[in-house]
Design a protein around this motif. Structure first.
Motif, PDB file in Angstrom:
ATOM      1  N   MET A  84       0.842  -1.193   0.000  1.00  0.00           N
ATOM      2  CA  MET A  84       0.000   0.000   0.000  1.00  0.00           C
ATOM      3  C   MET A  84       0.886   1.256   0.000  1.00  0.00           C
ATOM      4  SD  MET A  84      -3.413   0.735   2.276  1.00  0.00           S
ATOM      5  CE  MET A  84      -3.178  -0.560   3.384  1.00  0.00           C
ATOM      6  N   THR A  85       0.567   2.176  -0.891  1.00  0.00           N
ATOM      7  CA  THR A  85       1.351   3.420  -0.890  1.00  0.00           C
ATOM      8  C   THR A  85       0.973   4.255   0.327  1.00  0.00           C
ATOM      9  OG1 THR A  85      -0.298   4.667  -2.083  1.00  0.00           O
ATOM     10  CG2 THR A  85       1.281   3.470  -3.413  1.00  0.00           C
ATOM     11  N   ASP A  86       1.797   5.242   0.598  1.00  0.00           N
ATOM     12  CA  ASP A  86       1.516   6.136   1.728  1.00  0.00           C
ATOM     13  C   ASP A  86       0.175   6.832   1.562  1.00  0.00           C
ATOM     14  OD1 ASP A  86       4.939   7.205   2.282  1.00  0.00           O
ATOM     15  OD2 ASP A  86       3.817   5.428   2.909  1.00  0.00           O
ATOM     16  N   THR A  87      -0.106   7.257   0.316  1.00  0.00           N
ATOM     17  CA  THR A  87      -1.355   7.975   0.062  1.00  0.00           C
ATOM     18  C   THR A  87      -2.549   7.083   0.351  1.00  0.00           C
ATOM     19  OG1 THR A  87      -0.199   9.128  -1.692  1.00  0.00           O
ATOM     20  CG2 THR A  87      -2.581   9.373  -1.620  1.00  0.00           C
ATOM     21  N   VAL A  88      -2.483   5.869  -0.147  1.00  0.00           N
ATOM     22  CA  VAL A  88      -3.585   4.942   0.069  1.00  0.00           C
ATOM     23  C   VAL A  88      -3.752   4.654   1.564  1.00  0.00           C
ATOM     24  CG1 VAL A  88      -4.430   2.609  -0.371  1.00  0.00           C
ATOM     25  CG2 VAL A  88      -3.381   3.938  -2.216  1.00  0.00           C
ATOM     26  N   ALA A  89      -2.633   4.480   2.232  1.00  0.00           N
ATOM     27  CA  ALA A  89      -2.686   4.208   3.674  1.00  0.00           C
ATOM     28  C   ALA A  89      -3.336   5.372   4.409  1.00  0.00           C
ATOM     29  CB  ALA A  89      -1.277   3.967   4.216  1.00  0.00           C
ATOM     30  N   ALA A  90      -2.965   6.583   3.990  1.00  0.00           N
ATOM     31  CA  ALA A  90      -3.513   7.773   4.646  1.00  0.00           C
ATOM     32  C   ALA A  90      -5.017   7.864   4.428  1.00  0.00           C
ATOM     33  CB  ALA A  90      -2.828   9.031   4.111  1.00  0.00           C
ATOM     34  N   VAL A  91      -5.451   7.564   3.203  1.00  0.00           N
ATOM     35  CA  VAL A  91      -6.882   7.614   2.909  1.00  0.00           C
ATOM     36  C   VAL A  91      -7.621   6.559   3.730  1.00  0.00           C
ATOM     37  CG1 VAL A  91      -8.604   7.190   1.113  1.00  0.00           C
ATOM     38  CG2 VAL A  91      -6.618   8.619   0.606  1.00  0.00           C
ATOM     39  N   ALA A  92      -7.026   5.352   3.778  1.00  0.00           N
ATOM     40  CA  ALA A  92      -7.669   4.264   4.512  1.00  0.00           C
ATOM     41  C   ALA A  92      -7.812   4.608   5.993  1.00  0.00           C
ATOM     42  CB  ALA A  92      -6.855   2.983   4.339  1.00  0.00           C
ATOM     43  N   ALA A  93      -6.822   5.334   6.493  1.00  0.00           N
ATOM     44  CA  ALA A  93      -6.828   5.653   7.923  1.00  0.00           C
ATOM     45  C   ALA A  93      -7.744   6.824   8.250  1.00  0.00           C
ATOM     46  CB  ALA A  93      -5.403   5.984   8.363  1.00  0.00           C
ATOM     47  N   GLY A  94      -8.184   7.561   7.213  1.00  0.00           N
ATOM     48  CA  GLY A  94      -9.009   8.738   7.452  1.00  0.00           C
ATOM     49  C   GLY A  94      -8.142   9.898   7.912  1.00  0.00           C
ATOM     50  N   PRO A  95      -8.779  11.003   8.260  1.00  0.00           N
ATOM     51  CA  PRO A  95      -8.000  12.166   8.664  1.00  0.00           C
ATOM     52  C   PRO A  95      -7.223  11.891   9.942  1.00  0.00           C
ATOM     53  CG  PRO A  95     -10.351  12.534   9.046  1.00  0.00           C
ATOM     54  CD  PRO A  95     -10.222  11.243   8.317  1.00  0.00           C
ATOM     55  N   SER A  96      -5.963  12.298   9.969  1.00  0.00           N
ATOM     56  CA  SER A  96      -5.177  12.117  11.193  1.00  0.00           C
ATOM     57  C   SER A  96      -5.433  13.303  12.115  1.00  0.00           C
ATOM     58  CB  SER A  96      -3.690  12.014  10.853  1.00  0.00           C
ATOM     59  OG  SER A  96      -3.119  13.288  10.827  1.00  0.00           O
ATOM     60  N   THR A  97      -5.022  13.162  13.364  1.00  0.00           N
ATOM     61  CA  THR A  97      -5.239  14.251  14.313  1.00  0.00           C
ATOM     62  C   THR A  97      -4.378  15.454  13.958  1.00  0.00           C
ATOM     63  OG1 THR A  97      -3.563  13.297  15.740  1.00  0.00           O
ATOM     64  CG2 THR A  97      -5.857  12.743  16.232  1.00  0.00           C
ATOM     65  N   GLU A  98      -3.426  15.248  13.049  1.00  0.00           N
ATOM     66  CA  GLU A  98      -2.578  16.357  12.607  1.00  0.00           C
ATOM     67  C   GLU A  98      -3.303  17.221  11.581  1.00  0.00           C
ATOM     68  OE1 GLU A  98       1.035  16.565  13.806  1.00  0.00           O
ATOM     69  OE2 GLU A  98      -0.252  15.523  15.241  1.00  0.00           O
ATOM     70  N   ASP A  99      -4.387  16.728  11.019  1.00  0.00           N
ATOM     71  CA  ASP A  99      -5.102  17.464   9.980  1.00  0.00           C
ATOM     72  C   ASP A  99      -6.150  18.393  10.584  1.00  0.00           C
ATOM     73  OD1 ASP A  99      -3.696  16.204   7.938  1.00  0.00           O
ATOM     74  OD2 ASP A  99      -5.124  14.541   7.836  1.00  0.00           O
ATOM     75  N   LEU A 100      -6.423  19.432   9.836  1.00  0.00           N
ATOM     76  CA  LEU A 100      -7.479  20.365  10.211  1.00  0.00           C
ATOM     77  C   LEU A 100      -8.776  19.907   9.542  1.00  0.00           C
ATOM     78  CD1 LEU A 100      -8.556  23.097  11.265  1.00  0.00           C
ATOM     79  CD2 LEU A 100      -7.639  24.141   9.176  1.00  0.00           C
ATOM     80  N   VAL A 101      -9.838  19.798  10.313  1.00  0.00           N
ATOM     81  CA  VAL A 101     -11.133  19.412   9.745  1.00  0.00           C
ATOM     82  C   VAL A 101     -12.122  20.542  10.009  1.00  0.00           C
ATOM     83  CG1 VAL A 101     -13.005  17.720   9.744  1.00  0.00           C
ATOM     84  CG2 VAL A 101     -10.646  16.959  10.139  1.00  0.00           C
ATOM     85  N   ILE A 102     -12.657  21.100   8.923  1.00  0.00           N
ATOM     86  CA  ILE A 102     -13.668  22.159   9.027  1.00  0.00           C
ATOM     87  C   ILE A 102     -14.925  21.665   8.328  1.00  0.00           C
ATOM     88  CG2 ILE A 102     -14.253  24.571   8.553  1.00  0.00           C
ATOM     89  CD1 ILE A 102     -11.275  25.142   8.199  1.00  0.00           C
ATOM     90  N   ALA A 103     -16.011  21.601   9.061  1.00  0.00           N
ATOM     91  CA  ALA A 103     -17.296  21.158   8.508  1.00  0.00           C
ATOM     92  C   ALA A 103     -17.150  19.865   7.709  1.00  0.00           C
ATOM     93  CB  ALA A 103     -17.886  22.268   7.625  1.00  0.00           C
ATOM     94  N   GLY A 104     -16.334  18.937   8.240  1.00  0.00           N
ATOM     95  CA  GLY A 104     -16.202  17.623   7.606  1.00  0.00           C
ATOM     96  C   GLY A 104     -15.163  17.578   6.496  1.00  0.00           C
ATOM     97  N   ARG A 105     -14.593  18.717   6.134  1.00  0.00           N
ATOM     98  CA  ARG A 105     -13.574  18.731   5.083  1.00  0.00           C
ATOM     99  C   ARG A 105     -12.187  18.732   5.731  1.00  0.00           C
ATOM    100  NH1 ARG A 105     -12.936  23.366   0.522  1.00  0.00           N
ATOM    101  NH2 ARG A 105     -15.052  22.712   0.018  1.00  0.00           N
ATOM    102  N   THR A 106     -11.342  17.802   5.282  1.00  0.00           N
ATOM    103  CA  THR A 106      -9.996  17.680   5.848  1.00  0.00           C
ATOM    104  C   THR A 106      -9.006  18.511   5.051  1.00  0.00           C
ATOM    105  OG1 THR A 106     -10.491  15.441   6.600  1.00  0.00           O
ATOM    106  CG2 THR A 106      -8.161  16.039   6.409  1.00  0.00           C
ATOM    107  N   LEU A 107      -8.251  19.321   5.770  1.00  0.00           N
ATOM    108  CA  LEU A 107      -7.198  20.116   5.135  1.00  0.00           C
ATOM    109  C   LEU A 107      -5.866  19.712   5.750  1.00  0.00           C
ATOM    110  CD1 LEU A 107      -8.980  23.593   5.282  1.00  0.00           C
ATOM    111  CD2 LEU A 107      -8.655  22.200   3.249  1.00  0.00           C
ATOM    112  N   HIS A 108      -4.886  19.447   4.898  1.00  0.00           N
ATOM    113  CA  HIS A 108      -3.572  19.049   5.410  1.00  0.00           C
ATOM    114  C   HIS A 108      -2.729  20.263   5.762  1.00  0.00           C
ATOM    115  CE1 HIS A 108      -4.780  15.102   4.197  1.00  0.00           C
ATOM    116  NE2 HIS A 108      -4.992  15.530   2.974  1.00  0.00           N
TER     117      HIS A 108
END
Lengths: 66, 264
Positions: B1-25
């Motif tokens: 699994m690539t890093d990108t796929v792994a990240a998507v599978a894991a959902g937003p990490s606590t390091e990401d900003l989530v506003i109204a359900g949208r994840t921003l890195h």
């Protein structure tokens, strides 16, 4: 003819002209714009509706800002 | 699994900003005003790493569009229209509705300013506009003062974030009232975005150290002598401030405390 104010400028236009017709006659873009008449949004789906004499038309688009 | 796929599978990490359900890195939100030209703006936006960027709504130029939307589209940066220039709730609501129609987004950066020399938010009109826009289905991000109670009221009416100023728009004065920002952060149940007043990288880092979830700025980058380099500096500062906050700073002490073992 009718007199319509578009973005602050007065124009003489044919009676019966539609919102879409107005944009075409004045050579204004139709993509990425929104239209308000008398301080109410006219959704794209209603651009075939007629513009009445004396209408205040605003046509806005996005510019750099904020 | 690539890093990108792994990240998507894991959902937003606590390091990401989530506003109204949208994840921003990226926790740096940019504005597009003030750049000397479009090429500089584009390079600065890229250097900033931003994923969300504001635009204003103005009367269409018959000679052709500004092209700012093309720049954002080219780099997959989401557009956040604002209501800059509006002085009343009625003006701001209409501008937001026109932005939604033109840009096909129900996200709006709500600005209702009292006058053109302070550009400070008009609290009464701002709250009124926020209520109407939330009722009309908008995702509302209000530019507000650093008043913790107004921030609470904006959250209460359904705003998805609150965006207190550090200092007046374009002033570059930094964070004038750090304690007020800390109080807003302590009371907020939605993301707090420090919006306006940032002058240089240490201002952005301070806002993040105070607990803000993101920083929104434009002038500090677009009117810097070297906008691209300042965009890089801001990105680094926001990240540094975020990590410093998470890391937990040491308490301030009046007297020194040796870090080397005592001599015997």
């Amino acid at each position: 003819m009718i007199t319509v104010t578009v973005n602050g400028e007065r124009h003489q236009l044919d009676r019966g002209i539609t919102v879409a017709g107005l944009l075409a006659v004045l050579d204004l873009p139709t993509e990425g714009v929104a239209v308000a008449i008398d301080a109410a949004v006219v959704p794209r789906a209603r651009w075939a509706s007629e513009v009445v004499d004396g209408a205040e038309v605003e046509v806005l688009s996005a510019v750099p800002g904020g | 699994m690539t890093d990108t796929v792994a990240a998507v599978a894991a959902g937003p990490s606590t390091e990401d900003l989530v506003i109204a359900g949208r994840t921003l890195h990226s926790r740096l939100i940019m504005g597009t005003g003030g750049a000397p030209n479009q090429a500089v703006l584009e390079a600065a936006l890229l250097a900033s790493g931003t994923e969300l960027t504001t635009v204003a709504m103005r009367r269409v130029d018959p000679a052709g569009g500004s092209g700012v939307l093309e720049v954002l589209r080219r780099h997959a940066i989401s557009v956040l229209p604002n209501t800059a220039g509006c002085h009343t709730a009625a003006e701001a609501v209409l501008t937001a509705q026109l932005a939604r129609e033109a840009l096909h987004t129900d996200w709006i950066k709500l600005e209702v300013v009292a006058d053109d020399h302070t550009l400070l938010p008009d609290a009464v009109e701002l709250l009124r506009a926020a209520q109407r826009l939330v009722d009309d289905g908008f995702v509302v991000l209000p530019y507000t003062t650093d008043d913790p109670i107004l921030a609470r009221r904006l959250e209460d009416v359904g705003c998805v974030a609150v965006m207190p100023l550090g200092a007046p728009i374009g002033s570059g004065l930094g964070v004038s009232n750090p304690h007020a920002l800390e109080m807003i952060v302590a009371g907020a149940g939605v993301p707090v975005i420090c919006d306006a007043g940032i002058g240089t990288a240490s201002d952005a880092a301070l806002a993040m150290e105070l607990g803000c979830d993101a920083v929104l700025l434009a002038t500090a980058v677009t009117r810097a002598d070297d906008p691209v380099r300042m965009a890089q500096a801001m990105a680094a500062a926001v990240e540094a401030g975020f990590h410093a906050r998470r890391a937990g700073r040491i308490p301030k002490r009046f007297w020194a405390q040796a870090s080397s073992p005592a001599r015997c």
